[in-house]
Write a protein that holds these residues in place. Structure first.
Motif, PDB file in Angstrom:
ATOM      1  N   ASN A 414       0.827  -1.211   0.000  1.00  0.00           N
ATOM      2  CA  ASN A 414       0.000   0.000   0.000  1.00  0.00           C
ATOM      3  C   ASN A 414       0.860   1.258   0.000  1.00  0.00           C
ATOM      4  O   ASN A 414       0.541   2.241  -0.679  1.00  0.00           O
ATOM      5  N   SER A 415       1.942   1.229   0.762  1.00  0.00           N
ATOM      6  CA  SER A 415       2.848   2.384   0.786  1.00  0.00           C
ATOM      7  C   SER A 415       3.481   2.602  -0.582  1.00  0.00           C
ATOM      8  O   SER A 415       3.584   3.744  -1.062  1.00  0.00           O
ATOM      9  N   ARG A 416       3.894   1.524  -1.221  1.00  0.00           N
ATOM     10  CA  ARG A 416       4.464   1.645  -2.566  1.00  0.00           C
ATOM     11  C   ARG A 416       3.441   2.180  -3.555  1.00  0.00           C
ATOM     12  O   ARG A 416       3.756   3.005  -4.425  1.00  0.00           O
ATOM     13  N   LYS A 417       2.202   1.741  -3.418  1.00  0.00           N
ATOM     14  CA  LYS A 417       1.153   2.207  -4.323  1.00  0.00           C
ATOM     15  C   LYS A 417       0.914   3.708  -4.154  1.00  0.00           C
ATOM     16  O   LYS A 417       0.764   4.443  -5.143  1.00  0.00           O
ATOM     17  N   LYS A 418       0.894   4.175  -2.916  1.00  0.00           N
ATOM     18  CA  LYS A 418       0.688   5.606  -2.675  1.00  0.00           C
ATOM     19  C   LYS A 418       1.825   6.431  -3.258  1.00  0.00           C
ATOM     20  O   LYS A 418       1.596   7.502  -3.835  1.00  0.00           O
ATOM     21  N   ARG A 419       3.057   5.936  -3.117  1.00  0.00           N
ATOM     22  CA  ARG A 419       4.198   6.670  -3.682  1.00  0.00           C
ATOM     23  C   ARG A 419       4.099   6.744  -5.203  1.00  0.00           C
ATOM     24  O   ARG A 419       4.381   7.781  -5.812  1.00  0.00           O
ATOM     25  N   LEU A 420       3.697   5.635  -5.827  1.00  0.00           N
ATOM     26  CA  LEU A 420       3.566   5.635  -7.282  1.00  0.00           C
ATOM     27  C   LEU A 420       2.435   6.554  -7.745  1.00  0.00           C
ATOM     28  O   LEU A 420       2.551   7.221  -8.781  1.00  0.00           O
ATOM     29  N   LEU A 421       1.350   6.599  -6.997  1.00  0.00           N
ATOM     30  CA  LEU A 421       0.243   7.484  -7.362  1.00  0.00           C
ATOM     31  C   LEU A 421       0.669   8.948  -7.276  1.00  0.00           C
ATOM     32  O   LEU A 421       0.322   9.762  -8.147  1.00  0.00           O
ATOM     33  N   ARG A 422       1.435   9.284  -6.232  1.00  0.00           N
ATOM     34  CA  ARG A 422       1.934  10.662  -6.127  1.00  0.00           C
ATOM     35  C   ARG A 422       2.899  10.973  -7.265  1.00  0.00           C
ATOM     36  O   ARG A 422       2.874  12.074  -7.837  1.00  0.00           O
ATOM     37  N   LEU A 423       3.745  10.001  -7.592  1.00  0.00           N
ATOM     38  CA  LEU A 423       4.682  10.203  -8.691  1.00  0.00           C
ATOM     39  C   LEU A 423       3.943  10.388 -10.010  1.00  0.00           C
ATOM     40  O   LEU A 423       4.301  11.249 -10.831  1.00  0.00           O
ATOM     41  N   GLN A 424       2.897   9.612 -10.211  1.00  0.00           N
ATOM     42  CA  GLN A 424       2.120   9.714 -11.451  1.00  0.00           C
ATOM     43  C   GLN A 424       1.452  11.080 -11.578  1.00  0.00           C
ATOM     44  O   GLN A 424       1.393  11.656 -12.674  1.00  0.00           O
ATOM     45  N   ASP A 425       0.975  11.608 -10.469  1.00  0.00           N
ATOM     46  CA  ASP A 425       0.325  12.924 -10.509  1.00  0.00           C
ATOM     47  C   ASP A 425       1.310  14.041 -10.830  1.00  0.00           C
ATOM     48  O   ASP A 425       0.926  15.062 -11.426  1.00  0.00           O
ATOM     49  N   ASN A 426       2.572  13.855 -10.459  1.00  0.00           N
ATOM     50  CA  ASN A 426       3.568  14.912 -10.665  1.00  0.00           C
ATOM     51  C   ASN A 426       4.298  14.806 -12.000  1.00  0.00           C
ATOM     52  O   ASN A 426       5.087  15.689 -12.337  1.00  0.00           O
ATOM     53  N   LEU A 427       4.059  13.718 -12.743  1.00  0.00           N
ATOM     54  CA  LEU A 427       4.754  13.535 -14.019  1.00  0.00           C
ATOM     55  C   LEU A 427       4.024  14.269 -15.142  1.00  0.00           C
ATOM     56  O   LEU A 427       2.789  14.310 -15.185  1.00  0.00           O
ATOM     57  N   SER A 428       4.818  14.812 -16.039  1.00  0.00           N
ATOM     58  CA  SER A 428       4.247  15.469 -17.220  1.00  0.00           C
ATOM     59  C   SER A 428       4.519  14.682 -18.495  1.00  0.00           C
ATOM     60  O   SER A 428       3.809  14.830 -19.491  1.00  0.00           O
ATOM     61  N   ASP A 429       5.551  13.836 -18.460  1.00  0.00           N
ATOM     62  CA  ASP A 429       5.907  13.018 -19.615  1.00  0.00           C
ATOM     63  C   ASP A 429       4.917  11.853 -19.733  1.00  0.00           C
ATOM     64  O   ASP A 429       4.775  11.040 -18.811  1.00  0.00           O
ATOM     65  N   GLU A 430       4.235  11.752 -20.878  1.00  0.00           N
ATOM     66  CA  GLU A 430       3.218  10.724 -21.064  1.00  0.00           C
ATOM     67  C   GLU A 430       3.821   9.319 -21.065  1.00  0.00           C
ATOM     68  O   GLU A 430       3.215   8.368 -20.576  1.00  0.00           O
ATOM     69  N   ASN A 431       5.022   9.176 -21.633  1.00  0.00           N
ATOM     70  CA  ASN A 431       5.661   7.855 -21.667  1.00  0.00           C
ATOM     71  C   ASN A 431       5.962   7.354 -20.256  1.00  0.00           C
ATOM     72  O   ASN A 431       5.730   6.186 -19.921  1.00  0.00           O
ATOM     73  N   LYS A 432       6.484   8.255 -19.436  1.00  0.00           N
ATOM     74  CA  LYS A 432       6.775   7.860 -18.058  1.00  0.00           C
ATOM     75  C   LYS A 432       5.493   7.582 -17.287  1.00  0.00           C
ATOM     76  O   LYS A 432       5.448   6.703 -16.424  1.00  0.00           O
ATOM     77  N   LYS A 433       4.438   8.328 -17.618  1.00  0.00           N
ATOM     78  CA  LYS A 433       3.157   8.064 -16.963  1.00  0.00           C
ATOM     79  C   LYS A 433       2.647   6.664 -17.293  1.00  0.00           C
ATOM     80  O   LYS A 433       2.099   5.965 -16.437  1.00  0.00           O
ATOM     81  N   GLU A 434       2.841   6.258 -18.549  1.00  0.00           N
ATOM     82  CA  GLU A 434       2.415   4.913 -18.945  1.00  0.00           C
ATOM     83  C   GLU A 434       3.225   3.843 -18.214  1.00  0.00           C
ATOM     84  O   GLU A 434       2.690   2.806 -17.815  1.00  0.00           O
ATOM     85  N   GLU A 435       4.526   4.097 -18.045  1.00  0.00           N
ATOM     86  CA  GLU A 435       5.358   3.143 -17.309  1.00  0.00           C
ATOM     87  C   GLU A 435       4.889   3.013 -15.862  1.00  0.00           C
ATOM     88  O   GLU A 435       4.796   1.904 -15.321  1.00  0.00           O
ATOM     89  N   VAL A 436       4.595   4.152 -15.252  1.00  0.00           N
ATOM     90  CA  VAL A 436       4.115   4.123 -13.868  1.00  0.00           C
ATOM     91  C   VAL A 436       2.755   3.436 -13.793  1.00  0.00           C
ATOM     92  O   VAL A 436       2.479   2.670 -12.859  1.00  0.00           O
ATOM     93  N   ALA A 437       1.894   3.688 -14.791  1.00  0.00           N
ATOM     94  CA  ALA A 437       0.575   3.049 -14.801  1.00  0.00           C
ATOM     95  C   ALA A 437       0.708   1.533 -14.926  1.00  0.00           C
ATOM     96  O   ALA A 437      -0.023   0.772 -14.269  1.00  0.00           O
ATOM     97  N   SER A 438       1.644   1.087 -15.765  1.00  0.00           N
ATOM     98  CA  SER A 438       1.872  -0.351 -15.901  1.00  0.00           C
ATOM     99  C   SER A 438       2.379  -0.953 -14.597  1.00  0.00           C
ATOM    100  O   SER A 438       1.949  -2.041 -14.185  1.00  0.00           O
ATOM    101  N   GLU A 439       3.270  -0.224 -13.942  1.00  0.00           N
ATOM    102  CA  GLU A 439       3.780  -0.705 -12.654  1.00  0.00           C
ATOM    103  C   GLU A 439       2.677  -0.731 -11.606  1.00  0.00           C
ATOM    104  O   GLU A 439       2.628  -1.636 -10.756  1.00  0.00           O
ATOM    105  N   LEU A 440       1.772   0.243 -11.674  1.00  0.00           N
ATOM    106  CA  LEU A 440       0.644   0.266 -10.737  1.00  0.00           C
ATOM    107  C   LEU A 440      -0.276  -0.931 -10.944  1.00  0.00           C
ATOM    108  O   LEU A 440      -0.782  -1.518  -9.978  1.00  0.00           O
TER     109      LEU A 440
END
Length: 762
Positions: A414-440
């Protein structure tokens, strides 16, 4: 000749029978056999009986948890429980049994009396944990008013007296450390606390250091910060320094800091602060509001005698008060009066805390943290049933630790998921957002599996606590589970489930021995159907009723088996033509058979329990080999090793000793055979010289054992045992070969030389 073969065949049959007896005796040094647990559990109540008791008492919540462990036949119990729930009024979302976790008439009446229900928000979210019920009752004023007006329980009254009314204990720190009189002026400061019920006759000792950071580069800024931290400590090391004195008052929920005349508060001197300053912690650090200065504040709480005290962090105030009131309710209803009466402990600790006793305060603080952790995971009925099985407050703490253990992996994910969600909200690069979404997405799958595992683990520790009435023993079993690895907790919980399925007596026996459940290999499983033929059932009962006797029988049976095998093997082997009429003495043959039997039984025991040769690993395994003896010894010596000899050490050294004894006896037998040869003395001398390599076999085996031990040192990292094995192997080889050649070969050779000289003169 035929009679000899018949004798050897009978010896083999006897060896097989003795081997079966040894294997059928389920006595193990580092494990408990499943057969033993089954035998112990016969006739004792188990999960089914506990579930039946819960159904009869209409304990819905506890029964639902027990079902997750796996009841042998829950269909009938489910029907009975469904009949109980069908009589409950209300919709399925807000019915009393869902909130209270019980449909018992007495419990439902108590629940409605003390709590009244649950707020619409949490009810809509399906949150029926006990804490939400406590919190709703506290905010409605129902629980506190009832306890204050109608409770006659002295322990409840003492708990209510200790409930804070002006914020969490220690909540003054943020106000104090941000006050300009403290933060902006460097030096040593003493702050007297006035009006704080949880800090009677206490003072705060502070050391404030300030460094100018205006116009500094990043590198110089780091240097200035380090200098500021050093200054905060060094300014207390001088013999004399001035102390500013203050008084922090609390009245009607308001805090006020006043400067105080030094003559009015000279109880704490510069010398006394200097003596204890080494224990000061960093309380605050940062830049001032204008950004021109950096400050560091060190300090701590001083007790009535001027000694430094460690005060822990309490639950946040909005959580603390509901938990204290909920705990008082459990004391009132009698769920905390088992064993040594935890309710009485809570009452005494509450009184001691208000009198300024620090150990009482810290013990009480830890207790409320533990009770909160239970209340956040269990509903009221589940928690009440669990607390009823806790004989003291330590058991409550241990049960909370078990709950944390059950949800540890889920919490981490759960802690890892929250960190990834915060990271996803702060990203502007769409490619990196997709990578984070896949990891989520991948993490969510892991989280779903972890939640299912956590539910099973919670059910396991909950059921273990109910059946054993000893949560402390359950926690101790898991923490001291003698198997290392990432799946240590998982295997410990699986063994608890296995023991529970066989009965309460089996569970208590497993907790008492604190050993894992034995997992038989394929070979042992294959021959297990033959065990009843050699008294397997009686041997199983013996393994737990007279454990030491079972070990003795098992060891003797295995030793006899290998003695008979040795005798049969010697009989089957063809003898050389020159040795057909020559045999060694009976004593030597007996020593050979006994030593082979002892060594064979040792090998068999190690084959049955390979864990006897395993020691906990404290470091990562090495990749590669270094065969330099000096490097190996230095590597092992650099690690911390226990001073006492372990069972593994004894087995390793004992194995090499037995092996050397066997070689020694065989060499003596060969000398005896040469002595009995009929022929000239010169022939005996040549035969004796021919056996010289055999007489050195002990050295060869000793060196081979040393090399093997050093390889194990690298591969398995059994440092202490491998080193002792390396030393013992060579040492035993040298000793036995020296004894053989000095006290046996040399005198006999001298005798033969003298005899040959006389023979030549004739």
């Amino acid at each position: 000749m035929r009679g000899s073969y018949i004798r050897d065949i009978l010896l083999v049959v006897g060896a097989l029978l003795a081997l079966l007896i040894g294997l059928a005796t389920p006595a193990y040094f580092r494990a408990v056999a499943p057969e033993t647990l089954t035998s112990i559990g016969e006739g004792s109540p188990g999960l089914t009986e506990e579930a039946d008791k819960l159904v009869r008492a209409a304990k819905v919540g506890p029964y639902q948890i027990l079902k997750k462990v796996g009841l042998p036949d829950s269909t009938y119990l489910d029907k009975r429980m469904d009949a109980v729930l069908a009589s409950d009024d209300g919709s399925s979302s807000d019915s009393v049994y869902l909130l209270a976790g019980t449909a018992s008439a007495v419990d439902v009446e108590n629940f409605r009396k003390y709590f009244g229900g649950l707020d619409p928000f949490n009810r809509g979210k399906g949150r029926n944990a006990a804490f939400f019920v406590f919190n709703h009752a506290y905010r409605q004023g129902v629980l506190k008013n009832w306890l204050e007006s109608k409770s006659n329980n002295q322990n409840v009254k003492r708990i209510l007296q200790s409930v804070p009314t002006e914020g969490r204990p220690g909540a003054f720190w943020s106000y104090l450390l941000s006050n300009p009189q403290i933060r902006d002026l460097p030096g040593a400061k003493i702050v007297k606390l006035d009006g704080f019920r949880f800090f009677p006759d206490r003072r705060l000792a502070l050391s404030v250091a300030i460094q100018s950071t205006k116009g500094l580069s990043e590198e110089d800024l780091e240097t200035a910060i380090d200098a500021c931290r050093k200054e905060a400590r060094l300014q207390l090391d001088v013999e004399e320094f001035e102390i500013e004195r203050f008084c922090l008052r609390q009245a009607n929920g308001h805090l006020e800091l006043e400067s105080q005349d030094a003559s009015l508060s000279a109880k704490v001197t510069a010398g006394s602060i200097g003596e204890i300053s080494g224990g000061f912690e960093e309380l605050a650090a940062g830049s001032t509001e204008d950004g021109e200065f950096y400050y560091v504040i060190l300090g701590g709480v001083l007790g009535p005698n001027g000694n430094l005290e460690a005060h822990g962090r309490w639950l946040p105030y909005p959580m603390l008060v509901p938990m204290m009131l909920g705990t008082a309710m459990f004391v009132e209803t009698g769920y905390l009066d088992t064993g040594t009466d935890p309710g009485y402990e809570l009452g005494n600790l509450s009184t001691g805390m208000l009198q300024g006793d620090l150990p009482s305060k810290e013990r009480l603080r830890a207790a409320y943290w533990s009770i909160y952790q239970l209340a956040s995971r269990l509903n009221w009925g589940q928690m009440a049933e669990l607390l009823d099985s806790c004989p003291n407050l330590q058991a409550v703490d241990d049960m909370a630790a078990l709950v944390r253990l059950a949800f540890s992996k889920t919490s981490e994910l759960n802690s890892r998921k929250k960190r990834l969600l915060r990271l996803q909200d702060n990203l502007s690069d769409e490619n990196k957002k997709e990578e984070v979404a896949s990891e989520l997405n991948s993490l969510q799958l892991q989280l779903d599996h972890a939640r299912a595992d956590s539910a099973l683990d919670l059910a396991t520790v909950y059921a273990s606590a109910l059946l054993s009435d000893n949560p402390s023993a359950v926690l101790r079993y898991i923490r001291t589970y003698p198997v290392s690895g990432d799946d240590q907790d998982e295997r410990a919980l699986a063994d608890l489930r296995s023991a529970m399925s066989k009965g309460t007596a089996s569970l208590n026996y497993l907790l008492e021995l604190a050993l894992p459940v034995y997992e038989p290999g394929w070979a042992l499983s294959a021959v297990s159907p033959l065990f009843p033929l050699v008294g397997g059932n009686w041997l199983v009962e013996l393994s737990h009723s007279h454990r030491k006797s079972a070990f003795f029988i098992k060891g003797c049976a295995l030793a006899i088996s290998f003695v008979l095998v040795t005798m049969a093997f010697v009989g089957f082997l063809p003898s050389a033509q020159y040795r057909k009429d020559v045999r060694s003495t009976r004593v030597l043959r007996l020593c050979r058979n006994l030593s082979c039997g002892a060594f064979g039984s040792l090998v068999a025991i190690l084959a049955l329990e390979p864990s006897l040769l395993q020691t906990p690993s404290t470091g990562a395994s090495r990749a590669g080999f270094d065969f330099a003896l000096a490097n190996l010894v230095a590597t092992a010596s650099s690690q911390t090793m226990p001073d006492n000899l372990t069972l593994v050490t004894g087995l390793v050294a004992g194995g090499f000793l037995l092996l050397q004894i066997i070689i020694y006896v065989f060499c003596l037998m060969r000398i005896s055979e040469v002595r009995k040869q009929v022929g000239k003395v010169s022939l005996k001398l040549e035969l004796l010289d021919n056996e010289d390599n055999l007489f050195d076999l002990g050295l060869y085996v000793g060196l081979g054992g040393t090399v093997l031990s050093l390889v194990l040192l690298l591969i398995l990292e059994v440092k202490q045992d491998a080193l002792i094995g390396a030393y013992a192997s060579t040492l035993f080889g040298i000793i036995f070969v020296a004894i053989l050649k000095i006290f046996h070969v040399r005198p006999y050779r001298n005798e033969l030389l003298v005899a040959r000289s006389k023979e030549m003169k004739q």
